[in-house]
Write an enzyme that holds these catalytic residues in place. Structure first.
Site, PDB file in Angstrom:
ATOM      1  N   GLY A   1      -2.111  11.076  55.111  1.00  0.00           N
ATOM      2  CA  GLY A   1      -1.145  11.784  54.272  1.00  0.00           C
ATOM      3  C   GLY A   1      -0.589  10.857  53.217  1.00  0.00           C
ATOM      4  O   GLY A   1      -0.829   9.641  53.242  1.00  0.00           O
TER       5      GLY A   1
ATOM      6  N   GLY B   1       2.930   9.723  51.040  1.00  0.00           N
ATOM      7  CA  GLY B   1       4.387   9.795  51.036  1.00  0.00           C
ATOM      8  C   GLY B   1       4.921   9.355  49.689  1.00  0.00           C
ATOM      9  O   GLY B   1       4.160   9.263  48.717  1.00  0.00           O
TER      10      GLY B   1
ATOM     11  N   PHE C   1       6.180   6.380  48.599  1.00  0.00           N
ATOM     12  CA  PHE C   1       5.597   5.130  48.121  1.00  0.00           C
ATOM     13  C   PHE C   1       4.207   4.905  48.685  1.00  0.00           C
ATOM     14  O   PHE C   1       3.411   4.174  48.130  1.00  0.00           O
ATOM     15  CB  PHE C   1       6.443   3.933  48.586  1.00  0.00           C
ATOM     16  CG  PHE C   1       7.793   3.865  47.952  1.00  0.00           C
ATOM     17  CD1 PHE C   1       7.926   3.679  46.586  1.00  0.00           C
ATOM     18  CD2 PHE C   1       8.942   3.962  48.720  1.00  0.00           C
ATOM     19  CE1 PHE C   1       9.173   3.605  45.997  1.00  0.00           C
ATOM     20  CE2 PHE C   1      10.196   3.886  48.145  1.00  0.00           C
ATOM     21  CZ  PHE C   1      10.316   3.708  46.777  1.00  0.00           C
TER      22      PHE C   1
ATOM     23  N   CYS D   1      -0.900   6.988  53.869  1.00  0.00           N
ATOM     24  CA  CYS D   1      -0.993   6.648  55.281  1.00  0.00           C
ATOM     25  C   CYS D   1      -2.435   6.849  55.747  1.00  0.00           C
ATOM     26  O   CYS D   1      -3.002   7.931  55.562  1.00  0.00           O
ATOM     27  CB  CYS D   1      -0.026   7.537  56.048  1.00  0.00           C
ATOM     28  SG  CYS D   1       0.121   7.104  57.763  1.00  0.00           S
TER      29      CYS D   1
ATOM     30  N   LYS E   1       0.796   2.776  57.105  1.00  0.00           N
ATOM     31  CA  LYS E   1       1.342   3.082  55.784  1.00  0.00           C
ATOM     32  C   LYS E   1       0.919   1.966  54.857  1.00  0.00           C
ATOM     33  O   LYS E   1       1.199   0.782  55.121  1.00  0.00           O
ATOM     34  CB  LYS E   1       2.864   3.109  55.836  1.00  0.00           C
ATOM     35  CG  LYS E   1       3.441   4.398  56.352  1.00  0.00           C
ATOM     36  CD  LYS E   1       4.940   4.348  56.111  1.00  0.00           C
ATOM     37  CE  LYS E   1       5.631   5.602  56.531  1.00  0.00           C
ATOM     38  NZ  LYS E   1       7.018   5.637  56.077  1.00  0.00           N
TER      39      LYS E   1
ATOM     40  N   ASP F   1      17.181  11.764  57.166  1.00  0.00           N
ATOM     41  CA  ASP F   1      16.106  12.560  56.566  1.00  0.00           C
ATOM     42  C   ASP F   1      15.377  13.356  57.649  1.00  0.00           C
ATOM     43  O   ASP F   1      14.146  13.362  57.724  1.00  0.00           O
ATOM     44  CB  ASP F   1      15.129  11.651  55.817  1.00  0.00           C
ATOM     45  CG  ASP F   1      14.194  12.440  54.900  1.00  0.00           C
ATOM     46  OD1 ASP F   1      14.509  13.615  54.622  1.00  0.00           O
ATOM     47  OD2 ASP F   1      13.166  11.891  54.479  1.00  0.00           O
TER      48      ASP F   1
HETATM   49  P1  ADP Z   1       6.914  10.576  53.564  1.00  0.00           P
HETATM   50  O1  ADP Z   1       8.027  10.169  54.413  1.00  0.00           O
HETATM   51  O2  ADP Z   1       7.212  10.472  52.127  1.00  0.00           O
HETATM   52  O3  ADP Z   1       6.308  11.888  53.984  1.00  0.00           O
HETATM   53  P2  ADP Z   1       5.240   8.648  54.933  1.00  0.00           P
HETATM   54  O4  ADP Z   1       4.726   7.462  54.227  1.00  0.00           O
HETATM   55  O5  ADP Z   1       6.211   8.452  56.015  1.00  0.00           O
HETATM   56  O6  ADP Z   1       5.758   9.538  53.769  1.00  0.00           O
HETATM   57  O7  ADP Z   1       4.028   9.481  55.533  1.00  0.00           O
HETATM   58  C1  ADP Z   1       3.044  10.031  54.719  1.00  0.00           C
HETATM   59  C2  ADP Z   1       2.193  10.951  55.558  1.00  0.00           C
HETATM   60  O8  ADP Z   1       1.435  10.183  56.446  1.00  0.00           O
HETATM   61  C3  ADP Z   1       2.968  11.880  56.438  1.00  0.00           C
HETATM   62  O9  ADP Z   1       3.306  13.057  55.792  1.00  0.00           O
HETATM   63  C4  ADP Z   1       1.994  12.141  57.574  1.00  0.00           C
HETATM   64  O10 ADP Z   1       1.083  13.143  57.213  1.00  0.00           O
HETATM   65  C5  ADP Z   1       1.280  10.817  57.683  1.00  0.00           C
HETATM   66  N1  ADP Z   1       1.865   9.979  58.742  1.00  0.00           N
HETATM   67  C6  ADP Z   1       2.923   9.153  58.644  1.00  0.00           C
HETATM   68  N2  ADP Z   1       3.177   8.533  59.808  1.00  0.00           N
HETATM   69  C7  ADP Z   1       2.240   8.956  60.673  1.00  0.00           C
HETATM   70  C8  ADP Z   1       1.967   8.699  62.061  1.00  0.00           C
HETATM   71  N3  ADP Z   1       2.705   7.838  62.767  1.00  0.00           N
HETATM   72  N4  ADP Z   1       0.917   9.324  62.634  1.00  0.00           N
HETATM   73  C9  ADP Z   1       0.180  10.193  61.915  1.00  0.00           C
HETATM   74  N5  ADP Z   1       0.392  10.481  60.623  1.00  0.00           N
HETATM   75  C10 ADP Z   1       1.404   9.885  59.999  1.00  0.00           C
END
Ligand code: ADP
Length: 671
Positions: A79, A81, A83, A86, A101, A195
């Site tokens: 995914g 986010g 910055f 992931c 990340k 959040d």
């Molecule tokens: P944001 O908080 O802006 O959504 P993140 O960087 O926290 O961005 O996460 C981006 C994406 O990565 C999330 O929306 C999710 O889909 C995926 N993701 C984040 N952390 C995890 C995790 N621990 N396990 C699986 N997917 C994750």
């Protein structure tokens, strides 16, 4: 012997609801309405969670920890986010997989941006809780900062919500308990998450919830020193945060209330198309509670969404709320619940009552409050009556409309004693008598009612002879130019874990086959209610004069009607027909397999909906010349004379489905 609606050999597919979702909503993760109470709005009915994609988006790359020298294999993108992107990454030595990340230095070039990331790392690495995403380690190379986190393979509640639109109350309790446990831990450590939203509640392989994303989290320096920054997800911001009065633990609780509302109602409480308007609604705590919510759920939400932070329920109070204490919370949810309504098995109330009765009568444990002998006897008799009632209900739920006794595959352990049967008979008779005493007109001409077993047998005969004599063909014969008009099911909802199975016919009539085997229908103009105690006992009432005894069923019927109206899309392009010309139709039975839903009707119509591609096969017999309608995955429908198919053959696609329907019917007939 009839197999009724509980015949579901593959529990994965026992979704609460069926029918088809609206097409995807146009914008920004807006609520894509599909669902009960349901599946992916992406025009897909329930599907298994997608298997991990072969690494398609980007070429696989090795990432090295420059200090420790460990090597990681970068996998698929999980995914994106604010910055970060992931990725799934696997430690080459240990084979352990992480969610990583990856933050390019270029994205955090400004000091305050880097500080933010470092703050997140610092804060997150100190957290150790079962329901908080585990922070493993981090490092940087010349291009990026890498944060290694526990991998949550089932993504987040946002993904589940997108696929389901609303969750059942027991599911919400299941997740909420875990969130609260994590939140209590955070608050106790003086940390505010700031959040809390569906996308930050991750779910691992084991269906355990993990709170994650500490990008906006902050320590509360002291009880009085509140964080004054506006941060968080606009819809979930608390009034005091918008008023810049600071973010306290109660503001996290507010967001939690918004989460509960969204999961139960299908959309955020203050969602509007205009951000200013949303903020106005938040500040004035202006939102509506849908009528279908249970009273405890309504009370919980109103107890949390209070303008004044100190008036809000605390985390402890939420756990002590009736929503939890009076409702069942599953120990575990099936993974299929990520995409479809689960069939939950609350502890059998009959067993619980039975245990209570035996314990009180024979158990060693004394009741904590001493009661007089007569009081105690009274309690016991209440329990016994309750126990009997429960057995009767359960027994009744395995009856078909014809009133035939059926052998459920998952038969409850309670046997049907003569007493129960008599009691049920008696109760049906008395309902019948008391309804008759009202202004009911027991008049409507039902078409000749064919029993379900006869519908099955006749369809087996027709399909068998068609399939055995049809020549091989690559395409279907010419379809009938103008549509023969017949009623078919354009929408359906399986809510049998609570009430029954609801459906809408192409003539806009709504029907519900209740778990007790009775049937209720709402006319297309929504003015008349038709109630069938059995196939032959039919009553009709104007909506304005529903007898007392049928008020609750009528409410459920209306709920089904408005749910289907609002959330489901018609399952094909067959024309709507006029109700008047098509006499009342009763759903006799429905059966779900892992691939399809079968419905049998009192006029001999049979409809099979295939879940995965939304194709449908309808066998109908207007004027006794059997017709076969095939609704393709593009929702186009083609009607053929079954005799033409027998003579000219049909496409392999249709033949496969006809064979499946035949097999399904034969299996049922053999039962
Ligand atoms: P944001 O908080 O802006 O959504 P993140 O960087 O926290 O961005 O996460 C981006 C994406 O990565 C999330 O929306 C999710 O889909 C995926 N993701 C984040 N952390 C995890 C995790 N621990 N396990 C699986 N997917 C994750």
């Amino acid at each position: 012997m009839e197999l009724a609606c509980y015949t579901q050999p593959h529990p994965f597919h026992c979704s609460l609801m069926g029918s088809e979702p609206y097409p995807p909503f146009p914008a920004a993760g807006a609520a894509q309405h599909q669902h009960q109470p349901q599946p992916s709005r992406a025009r897909a009915e329930p599907q298994q969670p997608a298997p991990p994609q072969p690494r398609a988006a980007e070429p696989t790359r090795m990432i090295a920890d420059p200090l420790k020298g460990r090597l990681y294999c970068k996998g698929r993108l999980l995914g994106k986010g604010g910055f970060a992107r992931c990725y799934e990454m696997t430690d080459v030595n240990s084979n352990k997989t992480y969610a990583v990340k990856v933050i390019p230095h270029s994205r955090v070039a400004k000091p305050h941006q880097r500080e933010k990331i470092m703050n997140e790392i610092e804060l997150h690495r100190g957290l150790h809780h079962k329901h908080i995403v585990k922070f493993s380690h981090h490092f940087e190379d010349s291009e990026n900062i890498y944060i290694f986190l526990e991998h949550c393979s089932r993504k987040s509640l946002a993904h589940i919500w997108k696929a389901r639109h609303t969750l059942l109350e027991p599911e919400v309790r299941y997740y909420l308990k875990q969130i609260i446990s994590a939140l209590k831990y955070l608050h106790l450590k003086g940390i505010l998450h700031r959040d809390l939203k569906l996308g930050n509640f991750f779910v691992n392989d084991n269906m355990e919830l993990k709170v994650g994303d500490f990008g906006l989290a902050a320590r509360r320096e002291s009880m009085d020193q509140k964080k004054k920054t506006i941060c968080g997800t606009p819809n979930y911001l608390a009034p005091e945060v918008l008023h810049r009065q600071g973010h306290g633990p109660e503001s996290d609780v507010w967001s939690l209330g918004c989460v509960v509302y969204t999961l139960l109602c299908g959309n955020p409480p203050f969602e509007t198309s205009d951000l200013k308007e949303t903020y106005r609604c938040i500040k004035q705590v202006e939102y509506t509670l849908p009528a279908f919510l249970s009273t405890p759920a309504k009370q919980l939400i109103t107890g949390i969404l209070k303008r004044n932070p100190s008036d809000r329920l605390t985390l402890e109070e939420i756990l002590d709320h009736e929503f939890f204490t009076k409702g069942y919370t599953p120990d575990k949810l099936p993974p299929s619940s990520c995409v479809m309504v689960p069939e939950l098995n609350p502890p059998n109330p009959a067993k619980t009552l039975f245990a209570k009765v035996t314990k009180t009568l024979f158990g060693k444990k004394k009741p904590t409050i001493k009661k007089g002998p007569s009081e105690e006897k009274d309690d016991i008799s209440k329990l016994v009556v309750g126990l009997m009632k429960t057995s009767i209900c359960r027994q009744m739920s395995y009856k078909t409309v014809e009133g035939n006794e059926v052998t459920p595959v998952t038969c409850p352990s309670i046997s049907c004693s003569p007493v129960e049967t008599l009691a049920e008979e008696g109760s049906r008779k008395s309902v019948s008598r008391s309804i008759r005493g009202t202004a009911a007109s027991s008049c409507e001409a039902f078409e000749e009612c064919i029993p379900a077993s006869a519908v099955t047998e006749s369809a087996i005969g027709l399909l068998k002879s068609c399939l055995s004599s049809m020549p091989p063909a690559q395409r279907n014969p010419a379809s009938l130019a103008c549509h023969e008009h017949f009623a078919w099911v354009s929408k359906w909802v399986d809510y049998s874990n609570k009430y029954g199975f609801g459906y809408q016919l192409s003539n806009h009539r709504i029907g519900v086959l209740f778990n007790d085997g009775t049937h209720m229908a709402l006319s297309a103009d929504r003015k008349m209610v038709h109630y069938n105690l059995t196939n032959s006992k039919h009553f009709a009432f104007p909506m304005s004069a529903i007898p007392e005894q049928l008020q609750s069923q009528t409410s459920v019927l209306r709920y089904f009607a408005s749910y289907m109206e609002q959330h489901l899309m018609k399952g094909g392009d067959l024309p709507s027909i006029d109700e008047i010309e098509h006499p009342a139709l009763l759903l006799l039975q429905w059966v779900k397999t892992d691939q399809a839903l079968l419905m049998l009707f009192s006029n001999g119509t049979l409809q099979v909906n295939f879940y995965n591609d939304h194709t449908k096969v309808i066998l109908s017999k207007p004027d006794h010349s059997c017709l076969l309608t095939y609704v393709t995955k593009d929702r186009n429908s083609y009607t053929y004379k079954l005799s033409s198919i027998r003579e000219l053959g049909c496409s392999p696609e249709l033949q496969y489905r006809l064979k499946y329907v035949l097999k399904l019917l034969q299996e049922r007939a053999d039962t």
